[in-house]
Enzyme design. Structure first.
Site, short mmCIF file in Angstrom:
data_model
loop_
_atom_site.label_atom_id
_atom_site.label_comp_id
_atom_site.label_asym_id
_atom_site.label_seq_id
_atom_site.Cartn_x
_atom_site.Cartn_y
_atom_site.Cartn_z
N ASP A 248 0.72 -1.35 -0.29
CA ASP A 248 0.12 -0.12 -0.14
C ASP A 248 0.73 1.19 0.15
OD1 ASP A 248 0.72 -0.69 2.72
OD2 ASP A 248 -0.95 0.55 3.47
N ASP B 3 8.97 3.71 -1.05
CA ASP B 3 8.25 3.42 0.17
C ASP B 3 7.03 2.63 -0.56
OD1 ASP B 3 7.27 2.84 2.57
OD2 ASP B 3 6.81 5.16 2.78
N GLU C 71 -0.18 -0.81 5.70
CA GLU C 71 0.93 -0.15 6.52
C GLU C 71 0.70 1.26 6.61
OE1 GLU C 71 4.97 1.22 8.06
OE2 GLU C 71 3.73 1.63 6.19
N GLU D 181 12.05 -1.55 4.10
CA GLU D 181 11.61 -0.08 4.09
C GLU D 181 12.57 0.82 3.56
OE1 GLU D 181 8.86 1.51 4.79
OE2 GLU D 181 7.53 0.13 5.92
N HIS E 47 6.68 9.80 0.26
CA HIS E 47 5.46 10.46 0.60
C HIS E 47 5.53 11.77 -0.16
CE1 HIS E 47 4.37 8.12 4.41
NE2 HIS E 47 5.20 7.44 3.57
ZN LIG Z 1 6.78 2.10 4.20
#
Ligand SMILES: [Zn+2]
Length: 384
Positions: free
Chosen positions: A73, A104, A139, A168, A357
């Site tokens: 996700d 990510d 997550e 990660e 992000h």
């Molecule tokens: Zn992550």
């Protein structure tokens, strides 16, 4: 197409913003089935949350058992028109793979899958022990229908993990600069101070909670929780909001509340921390101020993987490919490693986190190739 870049592009093209899967786990299921993995898809849910698709795949029956964990996700793309290349296009330009999740952490998953396929091809299709993938779609948001439940499900099936690599984005500036070997825990609460509501012109008939909660906030903020430990920075308590819910300028409010969050290291547990903070509030409040704390439930405990043979072989694999000796870090927010740590030692090593992000999240194609080589080196050393 089983190289890391091809797998990563296929994954990025699935707009799997939590809780949507959008076909991402199908991509992995197909690849892993063809390589001889036994693949399980398990859906978890609970009241008030969206059902989430998860994947567990294993090849081999023997020990040792190395599992690669991750999440497919992603966080929302934000303003999609602001992206240089489409957020879910998986476009490659000037040596970078663009798209939400490249860093990510679809890129990390793609590298681990490519490395495992390469390892299997070089070893007659079978590992010397067992290799598995523990992949969730939950997550980035609530993290309740993902890894935590997948691990419980696996335990019921009798699955035993010896070590875990979570892909990660652990590196800060360059591939090879950082392995995460632990994370601080997180605990939130609300501090309440009860006063007596009244007219501002008649303060003797009221008790104003605003100066009192201010004094408690200062007291809690000024006294350090600790000064750090061997592997962790100091714990910190941060107030994040202060409210009285009062819209009138001539009314002394009856209650004040302040929310706070604590990031805590291995000198504390949630329980000892609650006691410590409540003692400090009681001391600062004295007999006059009526204060209490309501704690929020937290599944975010501190953990640390001690240096040893497993971290040594990861360091050796990283150093061979990048020429860098990674530092062991316990900084940053929480991750699913906090859940995995209850089952086996876990390290986090993946791509460089700089653009995660963000608009234009991207990974250098050369890093995808190097990370695949690093994971391959881990496999060779682990089963060697
Ligand atoms: Zn992550």
């Amino acid at each position: 197409m089983t190289d890391a870049l091809s797998i990563a592009r296929e994954l990025v093209r699935c707009p799997s913003v939590t809780p949507a899967d959008a076909g991402a786990l199908d991509v992995l299921e197909n690849i892993l089935k063809r390589a001889g993995f036994e693949v399980h898809r398990v859906v978890f849910g609970e009241p008030g949350t969206a059902d989430i698709d998860n994947l567990y795949a294993r090849i081999g029956n023997a020990a040792p058992h190395l599992t690669f964990a991750g999440h497919t996700d992603v966080v929302p793309p934000g303003d999609e028109s602001a992206w240089t290349h489409g957020a879910f296009s998986g476009e490659v330009k000037d040596g970078f793979l663009y798209g939400r999740g490249t860093v990510d952490m679809k890129g990390g998953i793609a590298c681990s899958v490519a490395a495992v396929l390469d390892y299997l091809a070089a070893n007659g299709g079978k590992p010397k022990g067992s290799i598995s993938f523990l992949i969730t779609g939950d997550e980035e948001d609530l993290s309740v229908n993902g890894t935590i439940k997948l691990l419980q499900w696996a335990a019921v099936r009798g699955e035993k993990f010896d070590h875990c690599v979570l892909g990660e984005p652990s590196n800060v500036e360059q591939l090879g600069d950082c392995i995460k070997v632990g994370r601080r825990g997180s605990l939130s609460g609300t501090l309440y101070v009860d006063g007596i509501q009244g007219h501002v012109a008649y303060p003797l008939r009221a008790a104003n909670p605003v100066p009192d909660i201010s004094a408690l906030i200062v007291a809690l903020s000024n006294e350090p929780l600790d000064h750090g430990s061997a592997q962790f920075q100091a714990s910190n308590l941060e107030f994040t909001s202060v409210d009285v819910g009062n819209t009138a300028s001539n009314v002394i409010p009856g209650q004040a509340r302040a929310k706070f969050n604590i990031r805590f290291n291995d000198l504390h547990t949630q329980e000892t921390l609650r006691v410590l903070v409540e003692q400090r509030v009681a001391k600062a409040a004295g007999n006059r101020v009526r204060a209490r704390i309501a704690w929020e439930p937290s599944n975010s405990n501190v953990f640390v993987t001690k240096p040893g043979a497993f971290t040594d072989l990861a360091v050796a694999a990283i150093e061979q490919v990048t020429g860098r000796r990674p530092e062991f870090s316990t900084s940053g927010g929480t991750s699913d490693a906090r859940f995995i740590a209850s089952y086996c030692p876990v390290i986090e090593f993946g791509l460089v986190g700089q653009t995660m992000h963000q608009i234009d999240e991207r990974a250098p194609v050369s890093d995808l190739e190097k990370l695949t080589k690093i994971y391959r080196g881990v496999l060779d050393r682990y089963f060697g």
